[in-house]
Enzyme design. Structure first.
Site, mmCIF file in Angstrom:
data_model
loop_
_atom_site.group_PDB
_atom_site.id
_atom_site.type_symbol
_atom_site.label_atom_id
_atom_site.label_comp_id
_atom_site.label_asym_id
_atom_site.label_seq_id
_atom_site.Cartn_x
_atom_site.Cartn_y
_atom_site.Cartn_z
ATOM 1 N N LYS A 1 0.859 -1.177 0.000
ATOM 2 C CA LYS A 1 0.000 0.000 0.000
ATOM 3 C C LYS A 1 0.895 1.226 0.000
ATOM 4 O O LYS A 1 1.596 1.503 0.974
ATOM 5 C CB LYS A 1 -0.934 0.011 1.203
ATOM 6 N N LYS B 1 -2.126 -1.690 -3.742
ATOM 7 C CA LYS B 1 -2.949 -0.490 -3.752
ATOM 8 C C LYS B 1 -2.040 0.728 -3.791
ATOM 9 O O LYS B 1 -1.129 0.818 -2.966
ATOM 10 C CB LYS B 1 -3.826 -0.471 -2.492
#
Length: 330
Positions: A203, A255
């Site tokens: 992330k 992500k």
């Protein structure tokens, strides 16, 4: 030049001559089951609240969220990832409402699970940022820094409360060291070995989260660069991947999706567990804004980006277009 093995004997365009031909030889196909719908539920509202930076996306009421979940089932998508937005004044330094059984996220989990049963995977964002008055993903120490280990204690409690509320899957998104192992242990301690953990493995600290901050009414002060990954790096993603798998992750996520297709491909090549990618708010907003201006073909752009994400190695994709695209595919 010989006509055998090269032009003019070899003409790749023959396999592009018609829609039927192109469909037959397509190497990557989208399917409704590929998709997971991220959804926001806001406490204390009587009508869905439009999110200005994400045209077509709303902060749901409890009733409209149940309707969206049923629509997702009918469209054939696999899951819905819930994010809670508490009423003004309920946030505090510890994100207490995030572990309150009567907090908005837990209430929404029970609502949706009662509505769809096991026909849709009900997923919970496991993070404190929506519930803290400082907007960080964890507990702060005396100097205002995110305290990793104190945050893990909160995550353990949050995992148990979300499981009790009906979550099939928890998605720890805070990027704390050791979070997957602590959450797995916390779930197993209450006999919830059946609840899966979707690790936000890679992330990144991204500029594309902006519209999401509006969606969850973020109170963030400062930034998250001390715990989210540096966009310049890829090796640490593989290190995070190794750690998450060792700690018991059932699925792993990259992500954002679009700007990190190289990371997604590396992760997908390295593992034998399902790999998920999150097409985030900024990716959504760019396409919607450009389409509104008439600068791009919206539907083609949506399908092209999703195809690219799947081609790079994603088994499943979180996207705000999940239900719409699934309907069109069916």
């Amino acid at each position: 030049m010989s006509k055998y093995g090269s032009f003019p004997g070899t003409r790749p365009r023959r396999l592009r001559t018609s829609p039927v031909m192109r469909r037959m030889v397509a190497e990557t196909r989208l399917h409704p089951a590929d998709f997971i719908l991220p959804a926001f539920v806001r406490e204390g509202v009587s009508e869905p609240v439009p999110i200005a930076a994400m045209p077509g996306v709303v902060q749901h009421t409890r009733d409209s969220l149940k309707k969206a979940a049923l629509e997702a089932v009918e469209a054939g998508i696999s899951g819905i990832m819930l994010f809670g937005v508490p009423e003004e004044g309920k946030k505090d330094a510890l994100g207490t409402v995030g572990t309150d059984p009567d907090g908005i996220l837990q209430v929404a989990l029970r609502d949706v699970r009662a509505e769809v049963g096991d026909d849709l995977l009900v997923m919970a964002d496991l993070c404190l940022d929506e519930f803290t008055d400082h907007g960080h993903c964890g507990v702060l120490d005396a100097e205002g820094r995110v305290d990793n280990d104190a945050t893990l204690e909160r995550y353990a409690e949050m995992a148990q409360v979300q499981a009790d509320a009906g979550a099939h899957v928890v998605g720890p998104s805070g990027m704390m060291d050791g979070q997957i192992g602590v959450i797995r242990d916390a779930l197993d301690q209450i006999g919830r070995e059946d609840v899966a953990v979707l690790a936000y493995t890679a992330k990144y600290s991204s500029a594309f989260y902006g519209p999401f901050r509006e969606a969850v009414a973020s109170s963030l002060q400062g930034d998250r660069k001390t715990y989210q990954q540096d966009p310049a790096n890829w090796r640490e993603s593989l290190r995070e991947l190794e750690l998450d798998l060792a700690e018991g992750a059932d699925m792993v996520m990259v992500k954002p999706a679009g700007p990190y297709l190289d990371i997604l491909a590396r992760v997908a090549d390295a593992v034998d567990v399902p790999v998920v990618a999150y097409q985030i708010s900024g990716e959504y907003a760019m396409i919607e804004a450009a389409a509104e201006k008439g600068w791009i073909d919206r539907d083609r752009a949506v399908f092209e980006t999703l195809t690219g994400i799947k081609r790079a190695g994603a088994r499943n994709i979180l996207t705000y277009w999940a239900t719409e695209v699934a309907r069109k595919l069916r």
